[in-house]
Design a protein around this motif. Structure first.
Motif, PDB file in Angstrom:
ATOM      1  N   ASN B  55       0.823  -1.211   0.000  1.00  0.00           N
ATOM      2  CA  ASN B  55       0.000   0.000   0.000  1.00  0.00           C
ATOM      3  C   ASN B  55       0.855   1.259   0.000  1.00  0.00           C
ATOM      4  O   ASN B  55       0.472   2.277  -0.587  1.00  0.00           O
ATOM      5  CB  ASN B  55      -0.934   0.013   1.212  1.00  0.00           C
ATOM      6  CG  ASN B  55      -2.008  -1.057   1.113  1.00  0.00           C
ATOM      7  OD1 ASN B  55      -2.314  -1.530   0.008  1.00  0.00           O
ATOM      8  ND2 ASN B  55      -2.563  -1.454   2.247  1.00  0.00           N
ATOM      9  N   LEU B  60      -1.353   4.176  -1.746  1.00  0.00           N
ATOM     10  CA  LEU B  60      -2.721   4.092  -1.252  1.00  0.00           C
ATOM     11  C   LEU B  60      -2.821   4.675   0.142  1.00  0.00           C
ATOM     12  O   LEU B  60      -3.904   4.919   0.648  1.00  0.00           O
ATOM     13  CB  LEU B  60      -3.192   2.632  -1.233  1.00  0.00           C
ATOM     14  CG  LEU B  60      -3.474   2.022  -2.600  1.00  0.00           C
ATOM     15  CD1 LEU B  60      -3.768   0.531  -2.460  1.00  0.00           C
ATOM     16  CD2 LEU B  60      -4.635   2.716  -3.272  1.00  0.00           C
ATOM     17  N   ASP B  61      -1.678   4.885   0.776  1.00  0.00           N
ATOM     18  CA  ASP B  61      -1.688   5.354   2.152  1.00  0.00           C
ATOM     19  C   ASP B  61      -0.377   6.105   2.404  1.00  0.00           C
ATOM     20  O   ASP B  61       0.627   5.857   1.736  1.00  0.00           O
ATOM     21  CB  ASP B  61      -1.805   4.139   3.096  1.00  0.00           C
ATOM     22  CG  ASP B  61      -2.527   4.502   4.382  1.00  0.00           C
ATOM     23  OD1 ASP B  61      -2.736   5.711   4.616  1.00  0.00           O
ATOM     24  OD2 ASP B  61      -2.866   3.576   5.137  1.00  0.00           O
ATOM     25  N   ASN B  62      -0.426   7.047   3.345  1.00  0.00           N
ATOM     26  CA  ASN B  62       0.790   7.779   3.690  1.00  0.00           C
ATOM     27  C   ASN B  62       1.543   7.036   4.787  1.00  0.00           C
ATOM     28  O   ASN B  62       0.929   6.475   5.689  1.00  0.00           O
ATOM     29  CB  ASN B  62       0.438   9.173   4.213  1.00  0.00           C
ATOM     30  CG  ASN B  62      -0.216  10.011   3.133  1.00  0.00           C
ATOM     31  OD1 ASN B  62      -1.419  10.207   3.144  1.00  0.00           O
ATOM     32  ND2 ASN B  62       0.579  10.473   2.205  1.00  0.00           N
ATOM     33  N   GLU B  80      -4.157  13.519  -0.839  1.00  0.00           N
ATOM     34  CA  GLU B  80      -4.911  12.408  -1.402  1.00  0.00           C
ATOM     35  C   GLU B  80      -5.188  12.623  -2.891  1.00  0.00           C
ATOM     36  O   GLU B  80      -5.079  11.697  -3.693  1.00  0.00           O
ATOM     37  CB  GLU B  80      -6.220  12.215  -0.625  1.00  0.00           C
ATOM     38  CG  GLU B  80      -7.129  11.102  -1.145  1.00  0.00           C
ATOM     39  CD  GLU B  80      -6.460   9.737  -1.221  1.00  0.00           C
ATOM     40  OE1 GLU B  80      -5.634   9.414  -0.350  1.00  0.00           O
ATOM     41  OE2 GLU B  80      -6.756   8.991  -2.196  1.00  0.00           O
ATOM     42  N   ASP B  81      -5.525  13.848  -3.271  1.00  0.00           N
ATOM     43  CA  ASP B  81      -5.834  14.096  -4.683  1.00  0.00           C
ATOM     44  C   ASP B  81      -4.591  13.966  -5.562  1.00  0.00           C
ATOM     45  O   ASP B  81      -4.655  13.445  -6.678  1.00  0.00           O
ATOM     46  CB  ASP B  81      -6.471  15.478  -4.853  1.00  0.00           C
ATOM     47  CG  ASP B  81      -7.893  15.499  -4.296  1.00  0.00           C
ATOM     48  OD1 ASP B  81      -8.521  14.420  -4.256  1.00  0.00           O
ATOM     49  OD2 ASP B  81      -8.353  16.580  -3.895  1.00  0.00           O
ATOM     50  N   THR B  84      -3.885  10.304  -5.889  1.00  0.00           N
ATOM     51  CA  THR B  84      -4.825   9.714  -6.846  1.00  0.00           C
ATOM     52  C   THR B  84      -4.315   9.926  -8.268  1.00  0.00           C
ATOM     53  O   THR B  84      -4.345   9.018  -9.106  1.00  0.00           O
ATOM     54  CB  THR B  84      -6.219  10.352  -6.702  1.00  0.00           C
ATOM     55  OG1 THR B  84      -6.658  10.215  -5.353  1.00  0.00           O
ATOM     56  CG2 THR B  84      -7.223   9.690  -7.629  1.00  0.00           C
ATOM     57  N   GLU B  85      -3.824  11.124  -8.527  1.00  0.00           N
ATOM     58  CA  GLU B  85      -3.321  11.461  -9.861  1.00  0.00           C
ATOM     59  C   GLU B  85      -2.121  10.577 -10.226  1.00  0.00           C
ATOM     60  O   GLU B  85      -2.008  10.106 -11.358  1.00  0.00           O
ATOM     61  CB  GLU B  85      -2.937  12.948  -9.874  1.00  0.00           C
ATOM     62  CG  GLU B  85      -3.277  13.671 -11.161  1.00  0.00           C
ATOM     63  CD  GLU B  85      -4.691  13.425 -11.644  1.00  0.00           C
ATOM     64  OE1 GLU B  85      -5.620  13.502 -10.808  1.00  0.00           O
ATOM     65  OE2 GLU B  85      -4.860  13.135 -12.837  1.00  0.00           O
ATOM     66  N   ARG B  87      -1.466   7.568  -9.002  1.00  0.00           N
ATOM     67  CA  ARG B  87      -1.966   6.200  -9.201  1.00  0.00           C
ATOM     68  C   ARG B  87      -2.590   6.075 -10.570  1.00  0.00           C
ATOM     69  O   ARG B  87      -2.414   5.079 -11.278  1.00  0.00           O
ATOM     70  CB  ARG B  87      -3.010   5.842  -8.135  1.00  0.00           C
ATOM     71  CG  ARG B  87      -2.492   5.735  -6.727  1.00  0.00           C
ATOM     72  CD  ARG B  87      -3.449   4.930  -5.851  1.00  0.00           C
ATOM     73  NE  ARG B  87      -4.747   5.550  -5.704  1.00  0.00           N
ATOM     74  CZ  ARG B  87      -5.072   6.394  -4.732  1.00  0.00           C
ATOM     75  NH1 ARG B  87      -4.163   6.755  -3.837  1.00  0.00           N
ATOM     76  NH2 ARG B  87      -6.280   6.911  -4.662  1.00  0.00           N
ATOM     77  N   ARG B  88      -3.320   7.106 -10.934  1.00  0.00           N
ATOM     78  CA  ARG B  88      -4.031   7.116 -12.206  1.00  0.00           C
ATOM     79  C   ARG B  88      -3.065   6.999 -13.381  1.00  0.00           C
ATOM     80  O   ARG B  88      -3.341   6.298 -14.342  1.00  0.00           O
ATOM     81  CB  ARG B  88      -4.784   8.443 -12.277  1.00  0.00           C
ATOM     82  CG  ARG B  88      -5.758   8.633 -13.375  1.00  0.00           C
ATOM     83  CD  ARG B  88      -6.197  10.109 -13.292  1.00  0.00           C
ATOM     84  NE  ARG B  88      -7.267  10.426 -14.210  1.00  0.00           N
ATOM     85  CZ  ARG B  88      -8.558  10.263 -13.915  1.00  0.00           C
ATOM     86  NH1 ARG B  88      -8.914   9.781 -12.759  1.00  0.00           N
ATOM     87  NH2 ARG B  88      -9.462  10.582 -14.800  1.00  0.00           N
ATOM     88  N   PHE B  93      -2.835  -1.959 -10.355  1.00  0.00           N
ATOM     89  CA  PHE B  93      -3.072  -2.852  -9.220  1.00  0.00           C
ATOM     90  C   PHE B  93      -3.718  -4.160  -9.659  1.00  0.00           C
ATOM     91  O   PHE B  93      -4.631  -4.164 -10.476  1.00  0.00           O
ATOM     92  CB  PHE B  93      -4.018  -2.205  -8.210  1.00  0.00           C
ATOM     93  CG  PHE B  93      -3.403  -1.057  -7.463  1.00  0.00           C
ATOM     94  CD1 PHE B  93      -2.736  -1.272  -6.263  1.00  0.00           C
ATOM     95  CD2 PHE B  93      -3.479   0.235  -7.965  1.00  0.00           C
ATOM     96  CE1 PHE B  93      -2.171  -0.209  -5.576  1.00  0.00           C
ATOM     97  CE2 PHE B  93      -2.914   1.293  -7.281  1.00  0.00           C
ATOM     98  CZ  PHE B  93      -2.255   1.081  -6.087  1.00  0.00           C
ATOM     99  N   PRO B 113     -10.227   2.265 -15.396  1.00  0.00           N
ATOM    100  CA  PRO B 113      -9.440   3.380 -14.856  1.00  0.00           C
ATOM    101  C   PRO B 113      -9.489   4.632 -15.720  1.00  0.00           C
ATOM    102  O   PRO B 113      -9.279   5.733 -15.224  1.00  0.00           O
ATOM    103  CB  PRO B 113      -8.023   2.809 -14.809  1.00  0.00           C
ATOM    104  CG  PRO B 113      -8.212   1.337 -14.728  1.00  0.00           C
ATOM    105  CD  PRO B 113      -9.429   1.058 -15.566  1.00  0.00           C
TER     106      PRO B 113
END
Ligand SMILES: Nc1ncnc2c1ncn2[C@@H]1O[C@H](COP(=O)(O)OP(=O)(O)O)[C@@H](O)[C@H]1O
Ligand SMILES: [Mg+2]
Lengths: 367, 229
Positions: B55, B60-62, B80-81, B84-85, B87-88, B93, B113
């Motif tokens: 993760n 997915l987590d700090n 978080e935003d 997300t960017e 990860r995108r 995953f 996605p």
């Protein structure tokens, strides 16, 4: 996407939609039934209802309403008909020896005040007379027979419906042209025929302000109170019905909220996956809200269709005209109902959607 | 020193979970790195912190302490935003229980996605990826109509749709039988070269070690051993 999510759990969607439908039907059909009830009541009570009767007041110098005052009333009340009347009484004797005492009304605009058993009262009564149906029977009078008042003869032109006695004009009555009472200088009453009870009250207040002060009563003004009471009762009734509708709305709203919450809890993992693969929070939020709106629109549509049916039934039963339900005064409740459905669904989607979108993806994925 | 720049690096990463009064230290000063075209396997007993580590790598987590670098950029304190960017655009995953959306077809699941992204049409790539994992004839099937192995291959195709630098797999063979598991691993090995992607997979299954380029063994949140073939 949103559409298919709804399709996925058909039972859940159906339950939520049912909640919405009940809410919509509650507000729509109660609203429409109220309108139907109002229409029925005002069509039945219309005749007694909406008059303002003006006569000479306590502090008037003249024994009656003057022509000048009538002109002033005319200027104040431009939209509604102003009908000045002179009254007296007389005894008519028939050829068969019967006698009948009755009131005599001198009026020009006969059609504004009287319904006849056959035909229509003339808009302007210039010659001839109208006489109460009952009195005519008693005296054995027929159409065209002459009646005498104050040395003048008038031919009977029509018979007045007797059940009009509900209003202020009751008993035996002879109606002749106002010229027949020309020896009376002033008018005894002036009737203003308003479009509805509220308008009558409003006109009454306007005239009162114009002619009377706190201390002096130049004219006695009476807006017919019967219609007002009935109107007040109807207002109370519709408030009560809308109150019931409102409660159903709250119940329906809570049901929708519950379903939306369950749905997001159930799909927590799925939303976690979306977030993990990089779907933005705002996109998740929008997806759930779109689902909610779609569900609301769906339930709303079904609700509106059902309500239209109920509404038309109510109109058919109460007013005998099912199509009355389509009139804006009643069909606007369909629009309100639909609006409520979408609004309530979206509103109750906001919290679950916000929660789902802000759930950390790891937490959601752990299940 | 690594021969090329690491695409992902964990530096002294600590992750603590607070559950009630108790604090669980799931990762204790972990260093880790992976490169493109490399398959790293994290192995360890259940509860040792493998998923937690993944993760961290997958943003997915700090982390509670330490730092994370993605492609040389420090992403430790990203919001978080911003995460997300990242990860995108850069991370794929694969999960133990596939996590496909049941109402979407295989192709749509692969496109998922990028489904909200109107600037790109990934449909052709989705179809091509499904062909490459051997599902060219299952494009319109929904997950319910596919076997476990087929579903995991859809998930692998999905993880590659955004041309990621890193592919993370948490027990990708955990729900599959031995033979199907091996096919999946062969698939991953082939894709890591074709797509030049760093694969980090987590397992407690020794079978995976036959396919890996390097192995990290973790016990109780502490890295015990790193071995390179
Ligand atoms: N969100 C969490 N909250 C509390 N404790 C957690 C959380 N995630 C993991 N843990 C704990 O951290 C430790 C490592 O978990 P995990 O990384 O899932 O292990 P593994 O994947 O190796 O089985 C475990 O003791 C687990 O209970
Ligand atoms: Mg795990």
């Amino acid at each position: 996407m949103a559409w298919r999510n709804l399709g996925r759990n058909k039972l859940r969607t159906a339950l939520a939609a049912l909640g919405i439908i009940i809410g919509v039907v509650a507000i729509c059909s109660l609203g429409m039934a109220t309108v139907a009830l109002q229409q029925q009541a005002s069509s039945q009570l219309g005749d007694i209802g909406n008059d303002v009767t003006v006569s000479s007041g306590q502090d008037s110098d003249t024994d009656g309403v003057t022509q000048d005052q009538i002109d002033e009333i005319q200027n104040l009340v431009t939209d509604d008909q102003v009908v000045p009347q002179k009254t007296n009484s007389t005894t008519l004797e028939a050829r068969n020896g019967e006698e009948a005492r009755m009131s005599v009304t001198g009026v020009t605009e006969a059609s504004a005040l009287y319904n006849l058993t056959t035909g229509e009262a003339p808009d302007r009564l210039q010659s001839g007379a109208l006489i109460s149906n009952d009195t005519a029977n008693t005296l054995g009078l027929e159409m065209g027979d002459p009646v005498e008042y104050d040395g003048q003869f008038y031919r009977v032109q029509g018979f007045i419906e007797s059940e009009q006695s509900f209003g202020p004009r009751g008993g035996g009555e002879l109606v002749i042209p106002v010229s027949g009472l020309s020896n009376q200088e002033y008018y005894d009453t002036v009737t203003i025929v308003a479009s509805d009870g509220d308008a009558a009250t409003e006109i009454g207040e306007r005239l009162d302000n114009q002619f009377n002060t706190e201390e002096t009563e130049e004219l006695s003004i009476q807006a017919s109170s019967g219609a007002q009471n009935v109107g007040g009762f109807l207002d109370t009734l519709s408030t009560a019905l809308l109150g019931i509708g409102g409660i159903s709305l709250v119940v329906a709203g809570v049901a929708i909220l519950n379903v939306m919450l369950m749905s997001t809890v159930e799909r927590r993992g799925e939303i976690g996956v979306l977030r993990a693969v990089g779907i933005r929070r705002i996109e998740v939020l929008r997806m759930i809200l779109t689902e909610a709106a779609l569900m609301g629109a769906l339930g709303g549509l079904v609700g509106v269709i059902l309500s239209l049916g109920t509404g038309m039934l109510a109109f058919q039963m109460l007013t005998g005209n099912a199509m009355g339900a389509l009139d804006w005064s009643s069909s606007k409740y369909l629009v309100y109902g639909f609006g409520f459905a979408v609004l309530a669904s979206v509103l109750s989607g906001v919290y679950p959607a916000w929660k789902a979108a802000n759930d950390r993806p790891v937490e959601a994925l752990r299940g | 020193m690594a021969k090329s720049m690491s695409v992902i690096e964990l530096d002294d990463v600590v992750k603590r979970y607070q559950s009630g009064e108790e604090t669980i230290e799931a990762l204790k000063y972990v260093d880790f790195s992976a490169e493109r075209g490399e398959m790293v396997t994290v192995i360890g007993p259940s509860g040792s912190g493998k998923s937690t580590m993944l993760n961290m790598i997958g943003l997915l987590d700090n982390p509670t302490e330490g730092s994370i670098r993605l492609d040389g950029r420090d992403v430790t304190d990203f919001t978080e935003d911003e995460l997300t960017e990242e990860r995108r655009t850069g991370i794929g995953f694969v999960f133990q229980d596939f996590h496909l959306l049941p109402m979407l077809t295989a192709t749509e699941n692969v496109e998922l996605p990028s489904m909200w992204d109107t600037s790109v049409d990934r449909h052709d790539r989705a179809v091509e990826l499904l062909r490459r994992v051997g599902l060219g004839d299952r494009l319109e099937h929904t997950p319910g109509q596919l076997s476990g192995g087929q579903q995991q291959r859809v998930a692998i195709a999905r993880s590659l749709i955004n041309e990621p630098d890193i592919l993370l797999a948490d027990e990708p063979t955990g729900n599959l039988d031995q033979d199907t598991g091996e096919t999946i691993l062969t698939e991953l090995t082939r894709l890591k070269e074709d797509e030049n992607v760093a694969i980090v997979s987590v397992t407690h299954d020794e079978q995976m070690l036959d396919y890996t380029d390097s192995t990290v063994r973790i016990v109780d949140g502490v890295i015990q051993e790193v071995s390179r073939e």
